[in-house]
Design an enzyme around this catalytic site. Sequence first.
Site, short mmCIF file in Angstrom:
data_model
loop_
_atom_site.label_atom_id
_atom_site.label_comp_id
_atom_site.label_asym_id
_atom_site.label_seq_id
_atom_site.Cartn_x
_atom_site.Cartn_y
_atom_site.Cartn_z
N CYS A 48 -33.31 -25.44 12.38
CA CYS A 48 -33.20 -26.97 12.14
C CYS A 48 -34.54 -28.16 12.65
CB CYS A 48 -32.87 -27.33 11.08
SG CYS A 48 -31.40 -28.67 11.20
N ARG A 91 -25.63 -27.01 24.08
CA ARG A 91 -26.16 -26.26 24.66
C ARG A 91 -26.51 -26.20 25.88
NH1 ARG A 91 -31.96 -27.92 25.43
NH2 ARG A 91 -33.52 -26.63 25.22
N HIS A 140 -39.17 -30.14 17.72
CA HIS A 140 -39.85 -30.11 19.03
C HIS A 140 -41.03 -30.81 19.32
CE1 HIS A 140 -38.19 -26.07 19.96
NE2 HIS A 140 -37.18 -26.93 19.63
N ALA A 160 -32.59 -30.05 14.99
CA ALA A 160 -31.79 -29.01 15.93
C ALA A 160 -32.49 -29.20 17.22
CB ALA A 160 -31.44 -27.46 15.82
#
Lengths: 487, 480
Positions: free
Chosen positions: B66, B100, B198, B69
């Site tokens: 999402c 990550r 992003h 994230a």
Amino acid sequence: MSAETSVKTVTEHSPEEIERVKEWINTEEYKEINFAREALVINPAHACQPLGAQMVATAFEGSLPFVHGSQGCASYFRSTFSRHFREPSAATCDAMTEDGAVFGGQANLFEGLENAYSLYKPKMIPVYTTCMPEVIGDDLTAFIKNAKQKGHVPEDLPIPYANTPSFNGTHIHGYDSMLRSILTYLTEGQKIEGKCTGKLNLIPGFDGSTGNIREYKRILDLMEIPYTVLADTSDVFDSPCDGHYKLYPGGTKIEDAAESINGKVTMAMQKYSTVNTMKFIEETYSGEKVVMPMPFGIQKTDEFLMKLSELFGKPIPEQLKAERGRAVDAMTDAHQYLHGKKFAVAGDPDYLLGIVSFLLEMGAIPYHILCSRTTKKFEKEMKALLETSPFGAQGKIYINKDLWHMRSLLVTDPVDGIIGDTHAKWAARDAKIPLFRIGFPIIDRVNMHRTPVIGYGGAVSILSMIANKFLDIKDETCENQWFEMMR
Amino acid sequence: MAERKPIKGITKDRTEKLIQETLAEMPAKAQKKRAPHLGANEPSASPCAVKSNKKVVPGVMSQRGCAYAGAKGVVWGPIRDMVHVSHGPIGCGVYSWGTRRNLMQGIPGVTSFPMDFTSDFQERDIVYGGDKKLEKLLNEANELFPLAKGFSVLSECPVGLIGDDINAVTKRMEGELDKLVVPCNCEGFRGVSQSLGHHISNDSIRDHIIGRFEFPDAPGPYDVALIGDYNIGGDVWAAKPILEEIGLNVKSVWTGDGEVEKIGATHNVKLNLIHCYRSMNYMCKVMEEKWNIPWLEYNFFGPSKIEESLRNIAERFDDTIKANVEKVIAKYKPVMQAVIDEYKPRLDGKTAMLFVGGLRPRHTVGAYEDLGIQITGSGYEFAHQDDYDRTAPEMAKGTLIYDDVSEFELEKFVEEFKPDLVGSGIKEKYVFQKSGIPFRQMHSWDYSGPYHGYEGFKIFARDIDMAINSPTWKLVKSPF
């Protein structure tokens, strides 16, 4: 950026300043400020409700977990299970986005159920929610009814659902809600007065150890007690690698779950993760209902076996008696390596009670006991447990405190060992104290979930893990003159 | 670039037939939605025929994450000297804590913060709002972590739904604390994938960070920034030394092992070198428009692409750098040849299929090819058209291209193409390993790495060889 903001020069902290803060965060003064926190949570040791719901939803044969809400949540849950078990973790979702926030998630649910059903051919689709539909107030009873009426999925496809808002409770409560919902759904109309399957319904609770589930089953087989595990994760999260991926590798049979209402005994092996499920079972199920402590160590395992023996009129077989003897042998042989050693323990309530009970048996000292989200009731029960032994006298219980609090405890008032899940490794490293991984999730070591930590065998495993690590540390760190052949 | 030779057995007809057969098993509506996202590669086609950046089809088991994230896990999390607050309920922060592999230097809790900070919303916060709590927790964090250079506030789903105003709180707190306090409205329900997270994060950097700092030393002709390298498994630490060896001055890294003030001074560099185009092209374009900083994509996976990229970079600089580049290439050539000589004999002629995130479905192709492995299928979780346009020429004709592939589809594709390796994520890993197919996680480097740069290629080659040639695969089939 506002126009009046002045441009600053890139700065570096001086080594002295870094050194000062590095030392400061290990002080009593820092601990006090840290414990005065009211709003900020740092490094919690718990996750959110739908994760627990997914553990249950995946543990029935042919069952496809279905997340109603944002897709990112579904990916997070799947990744978490896959990292811990190193196994596939199938679950689908209806990928609600902005328009769902405005119009509600019914259209997503319709399409999602239809696609999930035709692509993955599940026998059951348990639905549970993320924050989003909980905040906007989606009515799942109506949505699922409508989905069936409109023909998106067959009328007779079991679609139990649970409301699992992440802003309430933890993963263990999601486990509870989902299990209650599935059992409510599957057992409806199945009760036959006077009928008894003769079986034990065993509810493991939120348990990240498939080894534990297999151990329960092995013990029941040895005692020749027929059983249904509600719900059985062992074949789902510990499936063979044989060249064929199976979307549904096992789990509790739906017929067995439906029949469980006519069982002889229903036994929960965790208390805090099964409160609502057991409430429902109390009200509706036939037979005896029992909530047991997790069988960590000798006495709790004894209690478990004796209870089984009493309820089913079966003797405890010689084999288990011999196993008990061997475990006690291991504990007496190695008591000197744990006696008087202090431990910090973090995790879920039922696990904590079990681990502390085992430590007390060993003459070890449960010292800092931390649960990052729980109730006063748990605190009281833990206190009572500590009071059963002189080794519990120094134990301090911290509820609704996190692993950053624990770090402060570890550096100001150190212990010999820490027991918890992988998340505790940061605090363990800072305090230079070994971490023994018991709990969920364990995402930095292999195969921990395969070895049981409950039962007599589990006691030997935990004991060996701890004692041998202490001896490794001694061998690795002692000066030459103290290095010797025997330990 | 010369078009790749066709791969034996891979034809457009076969691929299209496979796609049709796979689609045929879906309900009509899902078929219609999914069909444009699957295609047989046409290397010279522009734009690439595959559609992307559309909503996930409900119920198909997508692998996507999402916006949160994309914001927390990808862009913000790697900035090491800030406290990143997961604002909302407990889960999001826990699941994205340390999962990550964006490694960072520093002393945890002192100068770096690879931790989980959250407001752990309860029912009362949903009812009464979380703004006051946010204000309080920022004060607490500032007291407990005095060396933090700032705070990011990353909204989880409920925050945007209950009408909290984190922007007002962060603005006020920035004044009060005299430190960066950056809001990021990255609720997970926004957009169709990580990708919007992003973009939102890039916008936050644009609005709150860039241009607010300057480097203490005077700008030099060789000043560059690394954009979109998140230091997965230490990739930055393998890439940066190469750039320094050719004489460039890496002033900041976005955002792997990143430092926020240096990020805020990046508008002073001469060239932005961008690794993950998908997640950071926005800021490159902003810096280009506002400060006339050109940008250039580079790819340091495998010696062929490293050489190509280094020469492209050299073109932007003077003869000194050009000469340095040739020296560096010559220096590492025998080292890389030794790696290839060791592993290629065992890997030549093998095939692999990829399904990853922002750049690796195309960027790693060259590294596989350096080892003699051909890529028969590739796709992205959250790419856009421009990513697929950049992918088509990197793949042979007729190979499979799949966007936001579902578990159902990828299983069918792998079953038909029978690759020797699948490179994808944690959710896919064990599905294929159960089938006896070697697998490497290509998001996290499967807890290994770095894979980037010359140092990384050695490890990549070792890992791929280890995955494909592990004797354990021979045990999968039982003799009885």
